[in-house]
Scaffold this active site. Structure first.
Site, PDB file in Angstrom:
ATOM      1  N   ALA A 214      65.890  19.127  34.063  1.00  0.00           N
ATOM      2  CA  ALA A 214      66.357  18.331  32.931  1.00  0.00           C
ATOM      3  C   ALA A 214      65.508  18.668  31.703  1.00  0.00           C
ATOM      4  CB  ALA A 214      66.251  16.846  33.249  1.00  0.00           C
TER       5      ALA A 214
ATOM      6  N   GLY B  82      67.008  18.483  38.190  1.00  0.00           N
ATOM      7  CA  GLY B  82      68.432  18.280  37.950  1.00  0.00           C
ATOM      8  C   GLY B  82      69.273  19.501  38.258  1.00  0.00           C
TER       9      GLY B  82
ATOM     10  N   GLU C 206      69.813  19.348  41.913  1.00  0.00           N
ATOM     11  CA  GLU C 206      70.708  18.213  42.144  1.00  0.00           C
ATOM     12  C   GLU C 206      72.153  18.569  41.784  1.00  0.00           C
ATOM     13  OE1 GLU C 206      68.094  14.227  41.621  1.00  0.00           O
ATOM     14  OE2 GLU C 206      68.010  15.606  39.928  1.00  0.00           O
TER      15      GLU C 206
END
Length: 260
Positions: free
Chosen positions: A66, A112, A115
């Protein structure tokens, strides 16, 4: 569709979404998450698109994580909203998309980024890929579904180790753990993903949609996966794809599925 941080290429029934923020190693910020949501939503509506590949631009990163600068000063409330909105717009959205999504993991897939890859229906990695959830090194935990999806894929013990040590693993280790389906040289990554996507597009889109729903139901705490499978199986009998598939089999010809 006009985007700043991603671009889409379509070839036949397959679309490739490329996250394109090379100076930030394709890190996810709010704008990129919104653009990805829009792209996945529109491609899922397009009946001509039967499989989607998502990857990162360049050779260094799929998504390196992120964009930390965007939330470094957030409050508790803002942190919760960040996770909730991100899961709603992208991670849960991709997992439940009825068009199959393949993650082509090139280079770093961290935080992220991993993910996002785990939210896809399956993953293919290049040999140079490195994967991990380093959030605890920042005083955080994975907030986009990582604490839930990683144990499902690699087992509780391995997931706990990866999360608590913030360690990156190699592509070969990811293959050993079952985190990815294949590991190939970088130049073979997209060709293999396209080959797999083409195999998917030969099959019934309506049946694939039901299969995705049934498999996902098995990982939902409030859903009976077996019951979902029974219902989804029954739904298939009411589709044109079922009629076409069984007729083609009996007539010894290749089925021409329309997704209805």
């Amino acid at each position: 569709m006009d985007f700043q941080n991603i671009y889409i290429e379509e070839e036949g029934s397959v679309a490739v979404i490329t996250i394109d923020r090379p100076k930030k190693l394709n890190a996810l910020n709010k704008q990129t998450i919104k653009e990805l949501h829009t792209a996945f939503k529109e491609l899922d509506k397009d009946q001509d698109i039967r499989a989607i590949i998502v990857t990162g631009s360049g050779e260094k990163a799929f998504v390196a994580g992120a964009d930390i600068a965007e939330f470094a000063s957030f409050s508790v409330k803002e942190g919760r909203q960040l996770a909730a909105k991100g899961q709603e717009l992208l991670f849960d959205f991709v997992e439940n998309l009825t068009t199959p999504v393949i993650a082509a993991v090139n280079g770093f897939a961290l935080g992220g980024g991993l993910e996002l890859a785990m939210a896809c229906h399956f993953r293919v990695a290049s040999f140079n890929a490195k994967m991990g959830l380093p959030e605890v090194s920042l005083g955080l935990i994975p907030g986009y579904g990582g604490t839930q999806r990683l144990p499902q894929l690699v087992g509780r013990g391995r997931a706990m180790e990866m999360i608590m040590t913030a360690t990156m693993i190699s592509a070969d280790k990811a293959l050993e753990f079952g985190l990815v389906n294949y590991v190939v040289p970088l130049e073979e990554l997209l060709p293999l993903c396209r080959k797999l996507a083409d195999k998917i597009t030969n099959n019934s889109p309506s049946a694939i949609k039901q299969a995705i729903k049934a498999v996902n139901a098995g990982y939902s705490y409030d859903t009976d996966g077996y019951d979902k499978e029974i219902r989804a199986f029954g739904e298939c009998f009411g589709t044109d794809d079922f009629k076409e598939g069984t007729t083609a089999f009996l007539e010894k010809r290749k089925a021409q599925f329309k997704g209805s």
